[in-house]
Design a protein around this motif. Sequence first.
Motif, PDB file in Angstrom:
ATOM      1  N   HIS A   1      -6.383   8.276  11.559  1.00 24.33           N
ATOM      2  CA  HIS A   1      -5.592   9.444  11.924  1.00 24.33           C
ATOM      3  C   HIS A   1      -4.135   9.105  11.652  1.00 24.33           C
ATOM      4  N   VAL A   2      -3.484   9.968  10.864  1.00 24.48           N
ATOM      5  CA  VAL A   2      -2.147   9.659  10.355  1.00 24.48           C
ATOM      6  C   VAL A   2      -1.200  10.812  10.667  1.00 24.48           C
ATOM      7  N   GLN A   3      -0.124  10.497  11.386  1.00 25.13           N
ATOM      8  CA  GLN A   3       0.922  11.495  11.623  1.00 25.13           C
ATOM      9  C   GLN A   3       1.939  11.385  10.496  1.00 25.13           C
ATOM     10  N   VAL A   4       2.220  12.503   9.857  1.00 27.99           N
ATOM     11  CA  VAL A   4       3.138  12.499   8.717  1.00 27.99           C
ATOM     12  C   VAL A   4       4.340  13.382   9.012  1.00 27.99           C
ATOM     13  N   ASP A   5       5.395  13.199   8.209  1.00 28.74           N
ATOM     14  CA  ASP A   5       6.689  13.824   8.502  1.00 28.74           C
ATOM     15  C   ASP A   5       6.890  15.174   7.831  1.00 28.74           C
TER      16      ASP A   5
ATOM     17  N   GLU B   1     -12.726   1.948   0.662  1.00 30.90           N
ATOM     18  CA  GLU B   1     -12.233   0.577   0.645  1.00 30.90           C
ATOM     19  C   GLU B   1     -10.762   0.597   1.019  1.00 30.90           C
ATOM     20  N   GLY B   2     -10.287  -0.503   1.559  1.00 30.41           N
ATOM     21  CA  GLY B   2      -8.905  -0.552   2.022  1.00 30.41           C
ATOM     22  C   GLY B   2      -8.065  -1.490   1.182  1.00 30.41           C
ATOM     23  N   ARG B   3      -7.287  -0.950   0.276  1.00 33.05           N
ATOM     24  CA  ARG B   3      -6.339  -1.763  -0.482  1.00 33.05           C
ATOM     25  C   ARG B   3      -5.045  -1.882   0.316  1.00 33.05           C
ATOM     26  N   ASN B   4      -4.204  -2.807  -0.078  1.00 33.85           N
ATOM     27  CA  ASN B   4      -2.980  -3.066   0.660  1.00 33.85           C
ATOM     28  C   ASN B   4      -2.129  -1.806   0.798  1.00 33.85           C
ATOM     29  N   ARG B   5      -1.889  -1.378   2.033  1.00 32.78           N
ATOM     30  CA  ARG B   5      -1.053  -0.217   2.342  1.00 32.78           C
ATOM     31  C   ARG B   5      -1.495   1.028   1.557  1.00 32.78           C
TER      32      ARG B   5
ATOM     33  N   LEU C   1      -0.561   6.244  -1.011  1.00 38.09           N
ATOM     34  CA  LEU C   1      -1.047   7.568  -1.397  1.00 38.09           C
ATOM     35  C   LEU C   1      -0.085   8.666  -0.946  1.00 38.09           C
ATOM     36  N   LEU C   2       0.321   8.598   0.304  1.00 37.66           N
ATOM     37  CA  LEU C   2       1.218   9.622   0.841  1.00 37.66           C
ATOM     38  C   LEU C   2       2.585   9.560   0.185  1.00 37.66           C
ATOM     39  N   ALA C   3       3.082   8.357  -0.080  1.00 34.15           N
ATOM     40  CA  ALA C   3       4.390   8.227  -0.735  1.00 34.15           C
ATOM     41  C   ALA C   3       4.376   8.857  -2.123  1.00 34.15           C
ATOM     42  N   SER C   4       3.223   8.842  -2.788  1.00 33.61           N
ATOM     43  CA  SER C   4       3.143   9.459  -4.117  1.00 33.61           C
ATOM     44  C   SER C   4       3.390  10.958  -4.060  1.00 33.61           C
ATOM     45  N   GLN C   5       3.220  11.540  -2.865  1.00 36.42           N
ATOM     46  CA  GLN C   5       3.456  12.976  -2.670  1.00 36.42           C
ATOM     47  C   GLN C   5       4.739  13.222  -1.866  1.00 36.42           C
ATOM     48  N   ASP C   6       5.583  12.182  -1.765  1.00 33.52           N
ATOM     49  CA  ASP C   6       6.840  12.274  -0.994  1.00 33.52           C
ATOM     50  C   ASP C   6       6.581  12.620   0.467  1.00 33.52           C
ATOM     51  N   ILE C   7       5.513  12.065   1.009  1.00 27.18           N
ATOM     52  CA  ILE C   7       5.163  12.271   2.414  1.00 27.18           C
ATOM     53  C   ILE C   7       5.309  10.934   3.138  1.00 27.18           C
ATOM     54  N   GLY C   8       6.055  10.935   4.237  1.00 26.15           N
ATOM     55  CA  GLY C   8       6.264   9.723   5.003  1.00 26.15           C
ATOM     56  C   GLY C   8       5.314   9.617   6.179  1.00 26.15           C
ATOM     57  N   VAL C   9       5.017   8.387   6.581  1.00 22.00           N
ATOM     58  CA  VAL C   9       4.102   8.123   7.697  1.00 22.00           C
ATOM     59  C   VAL C   9       4.896   7.866   8.966  1.00 22.00           C
TER      60      VAL C   9
END
Length: 260
Positions: free
Chosen positions: A160-164, A209-213, A218-226
């Motif tokens: 579960h991820v809260q984004v900005d 699978e879980g790659r590093n960060r 993924l979210l940064a590629s869409q200009d979305i911050g965590v």
Amino acid sequence: MHRRPPPASRPRPPARGAAAGPRHGLARTLSKLGVCSRSEAARWVAEGRVQVDGRIVRDPEFPIPQAGDVAARLRVDGQPLQGPARHYVMLNKPRGLVTSTRDEQGRDTVYRCFEGSGLPWLAPVGRLDKASEGLLLFSNDPQWAAAITDPARGPDKTYHVQVDSLPTPAQLQAMHEGIEDEGERLSARRITVLREGERNAWLEVVLEEGRNRQIRRLLASQDIGVLRLVRVAVGGLVLGELAKGAWRPLSEQEWRALVG
């Protein structure tokens, strides 16, 4: 002419091809047996506390064939290795702790949560970065851990991820289909909106699978911050009401189900 015997502190490595199967360094072998961490094993070896076939070895990379009863060849502090009881544990990792046995920068690690528990050494099964929180597994069963983290066979991980911001359907679709980042293909098996406010949202992200960060990238590629990132489930095992910083053992049914 008589051949000089090898030094007492350095047993002769097995001849090439003498033993079937792979060979690992001594420190890695101790770690795979669930005795201690690899870094701790390297220290024990360097201190002369480990014997191979009755002789002290001080080289952490000394090759040990993995065929047969490997533990029977090794002693620590003169004592034979006793196969430790296997433990399977889940922790609700707090934000700000490093998933490491020791940290070179002196930061607190997840092992702070196990102080005074009486548990043997356990390795983290997968990782959560310092800023992430939630369900983190530990075990001294290397085969089980390898099955959990195997990209092809391991269980899904749910976050579960809260984004900005308020992600658009197009952004969610792009992350599901995948992106190229630093030479890696990253994607989410499923990504949906849990709830939205005026300025931010909570997403549910499922990874195979879980790659590093991976989620942050993924979210940064869409200009979305965590703002927050919480792992809430591994396969069918859910974090539930486990308090932050608390841990509990898995039942046999639970740990078997994760690799069943």
